[in-house]
Design a protein around this motif. Structure first.
Motif, PDB file in Angstrom:
ATOM      1  N   ASP A 110      40.997  49.433  40.286  1.00 24.01           N
ATOM      2  CA  ASP A 110      40.843  48.012  39.706  1.00 24.01           C
ATOM      3  C   ASP A 110      42.394  47.585  39.178  1.00 24.01           C
ATOM      4  OD1 ASP A 110      39.147  45.516  39.739  1.00 24.01           O
ATOM      5  OD2 ASP A 110      40.269  45.411  37.800  1.00 24.01           O
ATOM      6  N   MET A 111      42.678  46.703  38.714  1.00 20.91           N
ATOM      7  CA  MET A 111      43.996  46.527  38.165  1.00 20.91           C
ATOM      8  C   MET A 111      44.378  47.585  37.158  1.00 20.91           C
ATOM      9  SD  MET A 111      44.107  42.353  36.981  1.00 20.91           S
ATOM     10  CE  MET A 111      45.707  42.447  36.466  1.00 20.91           C
ATOM     11  N   GLY A 112      45.530  48.137  37.334  1.00 20.94           N
ATOM     12  CA  GLY A 112      46.292  49.127  36.669  1.00 20.94           C
ATOM     13  C   GLY A 112      45.802  50.497  37.014  1.00 20.94           C
ATOM     14  N   ALA A 119      45.588  36.238  42.980  1.00 16.89           N
ATOM     15  CA  ALA A 119      45.314  37.660  43.263  1.00 16.89           C
ATOM     16  C   ALA A 119      45.776  38.427  41.950  1.00 16.89           C
ATOM     17  CB  ALA A 119      45.909  38.015  44.312  1.00 16.89           C
ATOM     18  N   ALA A 120      45.486  37.925  40.866  1.00 21.22           N
ATOM     19  CA  ALA A 120      45.837  38.583  39.567  1.00 21.22           C
ATOM     20  C   ALA A 120      44.741  38.744  38.495  1.00 21.22           C
ATOM     21  CB  ALA A 120      47.213  38.044  39.030  1.00 21.22           C
ATOM     22  N   LEU A 121      44.814  37.666  37.780  1.00 18.15           N
ATOM     23  CA  LEU A 121      43.807  37.825  36.547  1.00 18.15           C
ATOM     24  C   LEU A 121      42.494  36.656  36.560  1.00 18.15           C
ATOM     25  CD1 LEU A 121      46.336  38.079  33.757  1.00 18.15           C
ATOM     26  CD2 LEU A 121      45.136  39.895  34.723  1.00 18.15           C
ATOM     27  N   GLU A 122      41.711  36.630  35.541  1.00 21.92           N
ATOM     28  CA  GLU A 122      40.860  35.636  35.373  1.00 21.92           C
ATOM     29  C   GLU A 122      41.526  34.257  34.904  1.00 21.92           C
ATOM     30  OE1 GLU A 122      38.583  39.503  34.410  1.00 21.92           O
ATOM     31  OE2 GLU A 122      40.424  38.646  34.235  1.00 21.92           O
ATOM     32  N   ILE A 143      50.616  32.933  46.757  1.00 21.98           N
ATOM     33  CA  ILE A 143      49.787  34.031  46.050  1.00 21.98           C
ATOM     34  C   ILE A 143      50.284  34.163  44.934  1.00 21.98           C
ATOM     35  CG2 ILE A 143      49.181  36.406  46.638  1.00 21.98           C
ATOM     36  CD1 ILE A 143      49.613  36.027  49.483  1.00 21.98           C
ATOM     37  N   GLN A 144      49.347  34.293  44.156  1.00 19.76           N
ATOM     38  CA  GLN A 144      49.812  34.955  42.492  1.00 19.76           C
ATOM     39  C   GLN A 144      49.265  36.259  42.474  1.00 19.76           C
ATOM     40  OE1 GLN A 144      47.087  34.010  39.176  1.00 19.76           O
ATOM     41  NE2 GLN A 144      48.719  33.366  37.964  1.00 19.76           N
ATOM     42  N   GLY A 145      50.186  37.235  42.038  1.00 16.75           N
ATOM     43  CA  GLY A 145      49.890  38.626  42.147  1.00 16.75           C
ATOM     44  C   GLY A 145      50.381  39.347  43.346  1.00 16.75           C
ATOM     45  N   PHE A 146      51.012  40.285  43.023  1.00 16.56           N
ATOM     46  CA  PHE A 146      51.797  41.116  44.201  1.00 16.56           C
ATOM     47  C   PHE A 146      51.508  42.630  43.845  1.00 16.56           C
ATOM     48  CE2 PHE A 146      55.204  42.261  47.200  1.00 16.56           C
ATOM     49  CZ  PHE A 146      54.951  41.787  48.202  1.00 16.56           C
ATOM     50  N   GLY A 147      49.869  42.956  43.698  1.00 21.44           N
ATOM     51  CA  GLY A 147      49.716  44.155  43.479  1.00 21.44           C
ATOM     52  C   GLY A 147      48.985  44.651  44.659  1.00 21.44           C
ATOM     53  N   ASN A 148      47.967  45.624  44.288  1.00 21.21           N
ATOM     54  CA  ASN A 148      47.371  45.882  45.552  1.00 21.21           C
ATOM     55  C   ASN A 148      46.691  44.987  46.643  1.00 21.21           C
ATOM     56  OD1 ASN A 148      44.683  46.569  46.755  1.00 21.21           O
ATOM     57  ND2 ASN A 148      45.274  48.616  46.630  1.00 21.21           N
ATOM     58  N   VAL A 149      45.857  43.919  45.876  1.00 20.76           N
ATOM     59  CA  VAL A 149      45.192  42.825  46.518  1.00 20.76           C
ATOM     60  C   VAL A 149      46.511  41.748  47.120  1.00 20.76           C
ATOM     61  CG1 VAL A 149      43.535  41.123  46.517  1.00 20.76           C
ATOM     62  CG2 VAL A 149      43.227  43.412  45.276  1.00 20.76           C
ATOM     63  N   GLY A 150      47.306  41.238  46.186  1.00 26.73           N
ATOM     64  CA  GLY A 150      48.129  40.228  46.747  1.00 26.73           C
ATOM     65  C   GLY A 150      49.168  40.697  47.582  1.00 26.73           C
ATOM     66  N   SER A 207      57.835  30.205  38.153  1.00 21.52           N
ATOM     67  CA  SER A 207      56.860  30.512  37.088  1.00 21.52           C
ATOM     68  C   SER A 207      55.430  30.559  37.560  1.00 21.52           C
ATOM     69  CB  SER A 207      56.858  29.648  35.891  1.00 21.52           C
ATOM     70  OG  SER A 207      56.233  28.511  36.435  1.00 21.52           O
ATOM     71  N   ASN A 208      54.718  31.576  37.195  1.00 18.64           N
ATOM     72  CA  ASN A 208      53.163  31.579  37.600  1.00 18.64           C
ATOM     73  C   ASN A 208      52.789  30.301  37.397  1.00 18.64           C
ATOM     74  OD1 ASN A 208      52.123  34.178  38.421  1.00 18.64           O
ATOM     75  ND2 ASN A 208      53.339  35.078  36.879  1.00 18.64           N
ATOM     76  N   ALA A 209      52.706  29.543  36.328  1.00 19.46           N
ATOM     77  CA  ALA A 209      52.176  28.265  36.304  1.00 19.46           C
ATOM     78  C   ALA A 209      52.562  27.373  37.503  1.00 19.46           C
ATOM     79  CB  ALA A 209      52.609  27.438  34.842  1.00 19.46           C
ATOM     80  N   TRP A 242      26.098  41.024  42.545  1.00 16.16           N
ATOM     81  CA  TRP A 242      25.952  39.997  43.731  1.00 16.16           C
ATOM     82  C   TRP A 242      26.937  40.381  44.934  1.00 16.16           C
ATOM     83  CZ3 TRP A 242      22.245  39.648  40.684  1.00 16.16           C
ATOM     84  CH2 TRP A 242      22.266  39.115  39.449  1.00 16.16           C
ATOM     85  N   LYS A 243      28.065  40.726  44.675  1.00 15.32           N
ATOM     86  CA  LYS A 243      28.994  40.892  45.595  1.00 15.32           C
ATOM     87  C   LYS A 243      28.377  42.027  46.654  1.00 15.32           C
ATOM     88  CE  LYS A 243      33.245  41.444  44.459  1.00 15.32           C
ATOM     89  NZ  LYS A 243      34.666  41.851  43.910  1.00 15.32           N
ATOM     90  N   CYS A 244      27.734  43.192  46.202  1.00 10.41           N
ATOM     91  CA  CYS A 244      27.287  44.216  47.100  1.00 10.41           C
ATOM     92  C   CYS A 244      26.139  43.648  47.939  1.00 10.41           C
ATOM     93  CB  CYS A 244      26.887  45.326  46.099  1.00 10.41           C
ATOM     94  SG  CYS A 244      28.468  46.246  45.329  1.00 10.41           S
ATOM     95  N   THR A 280      54.299  38.134  40.239  1.00  2.63           N
ATOM     96  CA  THR A 280      53.871  39.204  39.437  1.00  2.63           C
ATOM     97  C   THR A 280      53.683  38.624  38.018  1.00  2.63           C
ATOM     98  OG1 THR A 280      55.845  40.113  38.873  1.00  2.63           O
ATOM     99  CG2 THR A 280      54.923  40.786  40.607  1.00  2.63           C
ATOM    100  N   GLY A 281      53.218  39.585  37.158  1.00  2.00           N
ATOM    101  CA  GLY A 281      53.399  38.980  35.629  1.00  2.00           C
ATOM    102  C   GLY A 281      54.660  38.675  35.108  1.00  2.00           C
ATOM    103  N   ALA A 282      55.633  39.216  35.649  1.00  2.00           N
ATOM    104  CA  ALA A 282      57.113  38.653  35.067  1.00  2.00           C
ATOM    105  C   ALA A 282      57.527  37.426  35.538  1.00  2.00           C
ATOM    106  CB  ALA A 282      58.012  39.978  35.494  1.00  2.00           C
ATOM    107  N   ALA A 297      41.149  35.717  45.469  1.00  2.00           N
ATOM    108  CA  ALA A 297      41.236  37.287  45.578  1.00  2.00           C
ATOM    109  C   ALA A 297      40.946  37.994  44.331  1.00  2.00           C
ATOM    110  CB  ALA A 297      42.518  37.404  46.068  1.00  2.00           C
ATOM    111  N   ALA A 298      41.525  37.299  43.183  1.00  2.00           N
ATOM    112  CA  ALA A 298      40.971  38.071  41.926  1.00  2.00           C
ATOM    113  C   ALA A 298      39.704  37.718  41.654  1.00  2.00           C
ATOM    114  CB  ALA A 298      42.118  37.545  40.857  1.00  2.00           C
ATOM    115  N   ASN A 299      39.241  38.252  40.620  1.00  2.00           N
ATOM    116  CA  ASN A 299      37.568  38.193  39.972  1.00  2.00           C
ATOM    117  C   ASN A 299      37.824  36.899  39.066  1.00  2.00           C
ATOM    118  OD1 ASN A 299      36.112  40.081  41.592  1.00  2.00           O
ATOM    119  ND2 ASN A 299      37.161  41.636  40.645  1.00  2.00           N
TER     120      ASN A 299
END
Ligand code: NAD
Length: 429
Positions: A158-160, A306-309, A228-235, A291-293, A105-107, A254-256, A328-330
């Motif tokens: 993608d992630m990882g 920008a991390a997980l589902e 912003i949740q997630g500080f990887g490529n996208v975040g 915390s992430n929460a 759908w995105k494409c 981040t996850g931590a 930003a995440a899927n």
């Protein structure tokens, strides 16, 4: 009601939020809005091909471990399959299938001549050495050698995974066919045909869509408070570009866990700090831990998961205070939470629009790779911005004309385009 996919296992448990069922619900809603017939809906709800390979890998201590590697090709009605490869312990075949469908759908929404696919290996890449990851990546891609190719299926990070894994995969494919094939993957290093602008592309697309949504409300990015949740490529890319545009990034994680500053974090400094501390942001000066929460429910103008589902769910949606949620995440917002946010008038910028910058620049990288003509970064960013802004305005227009949410508007545009192409091509035989 869609019939069960014959190609996929049952969800883990009825209580579990199944990403594939969720993706099918969005598809069904779009099909209903578009008045699609049941036959078309059945075709679109089933992945065209589901492949699971076993990946035997010799670990550094001499032991052999056998991993599972998935690749799901959802649709190639509009062009070659396209989609990232995820290394994460929570990867399942149903998750990969949901993400493959989202890619279709995105494409289509962005007007890119690709279908949708996704791949994944259920591992925590942090637990493997670089040598082990290289052997895993090479064996995975060699097992899939007949299923991928520059005009068949084009993986991406993608992630990882990152440019490093794409380089190994491009090399493995190229060695097997006997010549260099830059177009077989995107998100590669520049030295082997990667595109300028690709690394920041998904984050840049997020910034552009948030900027357009604020403009719709008569606001600019200057002074806007963002979490912003997630500080990887996208975040991290979204954080940097929003910071440069004048937004105040009050928290990232981040996850931590995360860091918070009421006056706004110095994002360039935080990127340097994370690079020096093996991606950890904890202990960043002039910030307090969060915390992430708690990050998700901070008082802010814009929230960017920008991390997980499944991060914003029925449990925490009522505490979310942002007026704009940019996916930003899927799939970070569940179906129920999405309805609750919409009912409260919160603008939810759907994943298939908000994070499409990555696939747009992947497409531009592929175009450069197969034509052997390479562009400067300014041109890449300009072409990407044009496609993103155009898609944003089409979604807004569709939402206004049909009086539907932005998500449903985006889905009807993406699904509608694929359904039309399927109808025009007809069913073989
Ligand atoms: P990444 O691996 O580079 O970064 C992921 C980030 O999420 C890291 O900071 C990690 O620490 C954090 N994280 C992991 N588990 C977490 C948890 N439980 N709680 C909070 N944070 C957690 O991945 P990425 O490429 O930035 O992808 C992030 C999301 O964006 C994924 O949903 C991916 O599908 C989506 N996406 C990525 C791209 C791309 O170009 N990379 C394009 C479109 C969509």
């Amino acid at each position: 009601m869609i019939s069960k996919s014959l190609l996929l296992p049952e969800p883990a448990s009825p209580a579990h939020i199944c990403p594939f069922d969720q993706a099918c619900s969005y598809l069904e809603a779009a099909a209903k809005e578009l008045n699609l017939n049941q036959g078309l809906l059945e075709i679109l709800s089933h992945p065209r091909k589901v492949v699971t390979v076993s990946i035997p890998v010799k670990l550094d201590d001499g032991e052999i471990q056998v991993l599972a590697g998935h690749r799901v090709q959802h649709s190639d009605v509009l062009g070659p399959y396209k989609g990232g490869i995820r290394y994460h312990p929570a990867v399942t075949l149903r998750e990969v299938s949901a993400l493959a469908m989202l890619m279709t759908w995105k494409c289509a929404l962005l007007g890119i001549p690709y279908g949708g696919a996704k791949g994944g290996i259920p591992i925590d890449p942090k637990r493997y050495s670089v040598g082990e990851l290289e052997r895993i990546s090479r064996r995975y891609i060699s097992e899939l050698i007949k299923d991928i190719g520059p005009s068949v299926d084009i993986p991406a990070p993608d992630m990882g995974t990152s440019a490093r894994e794409m380089a190994w995969m491009m090399d493995t494919y190229s060695v097997n066919v006997g010549h260099a094939v830059p177009g077989v993957v995107t998100g590669k290093p520049l030295s082997i045909g990667g595109s300028l602008g690709r690394e920041m592309a998904t984050g840049r697309g997020v910034m552009i869509i948030v900027r357009e949504a604020l403009a719709e409300q008569g606001k600019s990015l200057v002074g806007v408070r963002v979490a912003i949740q997630g500080f990887g490529n996208v975040g991290s890319a979204a954080a940097e570009l929003l910071y440069e545009a004048g937004a105040k990034i009050i928290a990232v994680s981040t996850g931590a866990g995360g860091v918070f500053s009421d006056i706004g974090l110095d994002i360039p400094q935080l990127k340097v700090y994370a690079a020096e501390n093996r991606k950890s942001i904890m202990g960043f000066p002039e910030s307090v831990p969060i915390s992430n929460a708690d990050l998700l429910t901070l008082p802010c103008d814009v929230l960017i998961p920008a991390a997980l589902e499944n991060q914003i769910t029925e449990e925490n949606v009522n505490q979310v205070q942002a007026q704009i949620v940019a996916e930003a995440a899927n799939g970070p917002v569940t179906l129920e939470a999405n309805l609750a946010l919409e009912a409260r008038g919160v603008t939810v910028l759907p994943d298939i629009l908000a994070n499409a910058g990555g696939v747009v620049v992947s497409y531009l990288e592929w175009v450069q790779g197969i034509s052997y003509v390479f562009w400067d970064e300014e041109r890449v960013n300009r072409e990407m911005e044009h496609l993103m802004v155009h898609a944003y305005h089409r979604v807004i227009h569709q939402s206004k004309v049909r009086q539907i949410s932005l998500r449903l508007a985006a889905y009807t545009l993406g699904v509608g385009r694929v359904a039309q192409a399927l109808t025009d091509r007809g069913l073989y035989p």
